[in-house]
Write an enzyme that holds these catalytic residues in place. Structure first.
Site, PDB file in Angstrom:
ATOM      1  CE  LYS A 194      79.754  81.973 122.155  1.00 17.76           C
ATOM      2  NZ  LYS A 194      79.268  82.068 123.517  1.00 17.76           N
ATOM      3  CG  HIS A 200      70.631 103.087  81.533  1.00 21.10           C
ATOM      4  ND1 HIS A 200      69.679 102.360  82.198  1.00 21.10           N
ATOM      5  CD2 HIS A 200      71.253 102.205  80.705  1.00 21.10           C
ATOM      6  CE1 HIS A 200      69.720 101.101  81.795  1.00 21.10           C
ATOM      7  NE2 HIS A 200      70.669 100.997  80.890  1.00 21.10           N
ATOM      8  CD  GLU A 230      72.375  97.940 109.368  1.00 19.93           C
ATOM      9  OE1 GLU A 230      72.789  98.525 110.394  1.00 19.93           O
ATOM     10  OE2 GLU A 230      73.019  97.884 108.323  1.00 19.93           O
ATOM     11  CG  ASP A 285      76.112  82.324 122.084  1.00 19.62           C
ATOM     12  OD1 ASP A 285      76.388  83.536 122.042  1.00 19.62           O
ATOM     13  OD2 ASP A 285      76.706  81.520 122.813  1.00 19.62           O
TER      14      ASP A 285
END
Lengths: 416, 416, 416, 416
Positions: free
Chosen positions: B236, B411, B107, B311
């Site tokens: 899980k 801004h 990533e 895991d």
């Protein structure tokens, strides 16, 4: 200057910052220098981490501050016998046929278990699989003054889908805006954009396209953007919105296994498996307040994701699965086993992200699914279908193991 | 016989089964033969997958049907400045001090983002972190005849904790049974066993110990075991029971960042960050029906898990995080930023599982946390605290980016 | 024969069944006979239950085996000052203006609390309210052979919306089919039909219309109906699908309360209220794994439902509310309070069901919302908006009480 | 002064405030004056609302601003044949035996449906029912400086349970503190206090007792109280914490119905009912992201709550039910039906709250459960068990109706 020892020393002495090394050396040297620095700082020897075998430059889009690689064991299961619909063509799509599925994991016994399930599926004539929904989502959150403005904003968005689609799609050559679903909570407006991103997992594509559309929303309505993601996307969180409405691919795989096969190969019965599934995956998950009604679908999803270069953090929602196992009674009183997995939000791609890295790219080649499909989207569809069958095999195998152990002990009971 | 080409041919011709190769050759040759077989079957070249650099034999407990490895780029962030409590010692535990945190991911921008957050945390004097709960769980499901037997079973279990603890602990040298929580749904009884598994993530330990205790439950009560895991564990799957009651370590990390620092380094304000957090991570997640109230904690958890041999499929629940960001007003009217992450069910270990593999083991060494801690459990505690601070840094950085972009555009609005 | 004593005796002796009494006497006599029977069986005196004051016959569509009535105290709060949008007309809809809201409850202090909140809202200039979504849903579940048939069924349904709409709408003079959303789980297909049912709560209308459409689905696709409700509707269950996608009306009410008013009337500050809301309603609910992010919206919803003849069991999902409270800083550094409630699935009607009973009908008259609205649907919209403002008042009042108690004790602390 | 017309005029002219009327007249006159005022303001005639038949004064603890009462039709179902365990005595507790269950509702067909189910249960020999857990909860939220203080606070609380119990119990003659469960989220600490409140629903008791304990927590730890309820209680919200851990009574009821009886009385088969339950209540609810895995338990809970004076807003969590229906195969190949409901958080009482009102009190008398039980708590236990059996009957009847309709249409199919 490009001597890694020198560079490491410079980092240590504060003359160079650790993320600047690539500016002063090639990527592999930079990684080596960084490794040397860390070794000195921590008194370690990072030989294995440094023993990666791809050009560091290829990982540039994927990592910063690289020191090497984690090597995760990869194995193979299959063939996966799948009757898919990935291409929509009458002669079978990309997922139609037999594929070896690479899995990368450190979870011992996982591949053996999945492989056993796949063997049973093959003997039963293969599994069906279908992508029943597809859409990568991004849901920005806007601030408005209150619900009056919120209603005004929602109305404008509903009336101007085409304008927003044009803006969104101007940023992408492949992506297509499918839907914008608005949600109002007080003075926050969430717009859930859904895209067909073809063979890309598509989160970046969706983000950029949505950003463009947001500018129009801001200029035409009272709403101002607070965050491009307002968590109704929902990315990398276990959210009901994904479980219900889907994200990426919603995919189901199923198989009907003759009762004889259940007995011979799984050493149990359809009834016993169905019971274990109901008590564990349905009732147990219900009592646990779970969004996951399965045994261990995440194991297969995570291992396939690692092998094929998917986003490992998306395992959170990609593993979201309902497993059903039913005994279907035959006229002769015996029962076959119907088994299915339905993954609601499997985000996969065969282009972009980690799919270009050498080992990951080869893993996709094993599946015959590297790069864009023909038609566009069919490779990612096929990958979704194959992973689903892999998950189905894993569920079958584990539930059969639970059920057969129970049967065995039941037999012992009778034997006493 | 041990020529990989020969072996591959034998597999192709059906004389050998693909998982039997290790019986006929050393592990590396077996992997090569399997690779050759797959290459031929699929017309691919698996050079990169085959280019792993560890002895295949070391991966034996972690994979079957090995063909090689996935190489996931690994980088480094830090130092992580954490005031932890891992050892309970007055002079600071294992997580007390500064650590470099290895992260493996595909990533892009993740490490840069986390590193920016860690820099701000360091300048702010470091983050606090505490493990507030610890217990690895396993929850078998039993069948009873009905609620009358269920109540009888629950009563027996409540009255015989010591007996069950003795049985459970007889299977382990380190594990300690902390609690058994019973749940009744119709004719199913679920018993959620919780263990202190010290420096091991402990799922196997908990499973084996629970199996032993189940035999006693079955012999002393009307209950019969249906499945050793009844999904109230919950492993899980994204389950509320973990989010509420925890699994593995429940860990919180937090930091107070002076307003000046928020402005200088994050280019925004405490108020703007707090607003983005509330609309996105709290209200947005609420509307999404989510169990995850954070921006992207899963990114850090997943990357740390891959690097350190955890895991990968447990990312599903390990990433379960509530992020809070509040502007704390000072007497002078300006605001500091209080930021925290609370991970309810972070399952980590520094022994067992994937932690022994070469690259993963080195990653733990970088952290100074390889192997068992002193006292037992302190290394895993420390790892939990450090990952939590990493997640905190990632949250800070992303929310600041969202908030500053907004401020920037605000801004511009004013400048028009 | 129509002597209640005789009838009661006959029931006792088994000559008449308890539900057959209306066949042998008028409804009031039947109720009396049944009451007598129960009094004798249980040794009780049911004078109060028997002291209902409406003709028993009017309750025929609402109850069987009637013995009398529960009398629930009803009070009044208000006026509710609401700037609604119920009719869509420029001169203000049915909910535009001031209304007294009747509430029936046994929860002491509730009306006082709501009334306090309403007073503050009035002084602040009234609350805005908008129905942001509307659709009564019914989601039958069908059995198919597997996912291949499921995909085929979904495709047919998507392609034949008009045909199904025609069938569905043939059963109703008012209802309009808005959408059919398909969901696939293994060999089950769920179709979520959504209707605009105008001023009726509409569940019966939706059920009948959907039943008609189901016959076509069954005849044209491989799907066979298992149950007209497959729980994706979702009626009388707390389901994320309702919280996310809505059911009945999704309605938001909000108000901006000047800081001075917060101090004078609520004896606290916007900041303190916002903090209590965040820690309790957002973070607390997040940690609880809740689908309800509010303090006590159910109190107001339940009491309004009882008073106006709504379905009391739908309180389960109708109370599903996200409450937000934010301090909006003014230029002078002080803060106003923005407060909102968003009810995702408020199922209300002003015709049908319990709305025709005498006390309930009068309660709707107090609101000026008895019977069908002009245009159709506007009365139910208005009722939704008013209940939402009532809930907002309740949230405001309770959170202010919590915050002020805290402030008070903070002051004491300082005083020590 | 006590002329209702005069009083109404004074309210209209602003000389009296609407909630002050009881200060100037008896309760019935005050209610009449208020009604007159509302009638004039809204142009209505509130004759029915005013036609309540209890002394207004008796409703003083239950309502403010009273104008009269809602009359909700009440009927009777039963007898409920329940083999309960309410008293723990060997000769059967309060719920052991047959009871008529009063239900107040406006939902036509509900009582008929429940009654049909109860008839089948009786013929099958009655249902078993057990309270498997009991504890009324209140969970205050405290602010601390950060996780270091949070950990310190939690440790103190864990070490000083007895001190806190003493304080809490000093405020109540009956209540008993069972447990304090701490939860940490950033700088918020939630302490979930659980009490045995005997025959009272107990929320007020729990609140007062917890308030007392909080003072000690505040004085002995760094924590300061933000709100006495931090939503981990969780009251009147659909929260997983209640579904998992329970609140009030966790109660299960079940029955085994011989196959012949299913066919004769329910006109379907155990298999067909089990299938409908699985597809609708388990899989359908799973896909809906639901916390409720049942068909319509809320109908029975709500109607019993209204009849017996329970808190109507608590229906939200009290209806939280998992329904299971399984076909249990017999040796001869036919199947019996096992049916159960498990209500996780049924908050009921037989003293206090609305139970003292005349009609509600009589309803409890019908059940033989008015007032405190012997031993304390047994009446509320028994009420929980009976409501559970009522819910079971409702589930049975509705699922059988669905299944038989399906069977009927299947027969038609065959007949074509």
């Amino acid at each position: 200057m490009t001597d890694p020892e020198d560079l490491a020393t410079q980092v240590r002495e504060g003359d160079l910052r650790i993320h600047e090394l690539e500016e002063h050396a090639d990527h592999d040297t930079a990684a080596e220098a960084r490794r040397l620095f860390v070794e000195r700082e921590t008194g370690t020897d990072l030989e294995s981490i440094g023993d990666y075998t791809f050009p560091a430059e290829r990982a540039e889009p994927n990592i910063e501050n690289m020191i090497g690689a984690a090597q995760i064991p990869m194995g193979i299961v299959g063939p996966v016998d799948v009757n898919g619909d990935a291409s929509g063509a009458s002669d079978g799509g990309a997922a139609d046929g037999e594929h070896y599925l690479p899995l990368a994991t450190t979870e011992g016994a996982l591949l053996a278990s999945v492989n056993r399930g796949l063997g049973v599926i093959r003997t039963a004539g293969g599994a069906d699989a279908r992508v029943t929904k597809n859409g990568m989502t991004r849901a920005p959150v806007f601030r408005v003054n209150g619900v009056a403005e919120a209603a005004e904003t929602v109305e404008w968005v509903n009336d101007n889908f085409d304008t927003l689609a044009e803006a969104a799609e101007s940023t992408t050559s492949h992506g297509e805006l499918l839907d914008i679903e608005p949600y109002v909570v007080g003075d926050s407006v969430y717009l859930r954009f859904a895209y067909d991103t073809k063979d890309a997992m598509g989160m970046n594509m969706a983000t950029i396209a949505t950003g463009e559309a947001c500018e129009i929303v801001e200029s035409e309505t009272p709403a101002s953007l607070v965050a491009l993601s307002g968590n109704l996307c929902s990315d990398k969180k276990p959210a009901a919105i994904n479980a219900v409405e889907g994200r990426g691919r919603s995919v189901t795989a199923d198989v009907l296994i003759p009762g004889e096969l259940v007995e011979e190969r799984l050493h149990t019965t359809a009834d016993a498996i169905a019971e274990a599934n109901t008590r564990k995956n349905l009732t147990g998950s219900a009592k646990a307040g779970s969004l996951g009604f399965n045994a261990h679908a995440a194991n297969v999803v995570a291992a396939a994701f690692l092998a094929t270069g998917q986003d490992e953090a998306q395992v959170v929602e990609a593993a979201n699965t309902i497993t059903t196992m039913d005994a279907r009674q035959r006229e002769d009183g015996t029962s076959d086993l119907y088994a299915s997995v339905s993954l609601a939000s499997l985000e996969v791609g065969t282009v972009g992200g980690g799919t270009k890295l050498p080992t990951q790219s080869e893993a996709l080649e094993i599946l015959g699914l590297r790069g864009g499909g023909e038609p566009a989207g069919s490779n990612a569809d096929a990958l979704a279908e194959i992973i689903a069958v892999g998950a189905l095999a894993g569920e079958l195998s584990l539930l059969a193991a639970l059920a057969s152990r129970h049967l065995a002990s039941a037999h012992e009971d009778l034997g006493r």
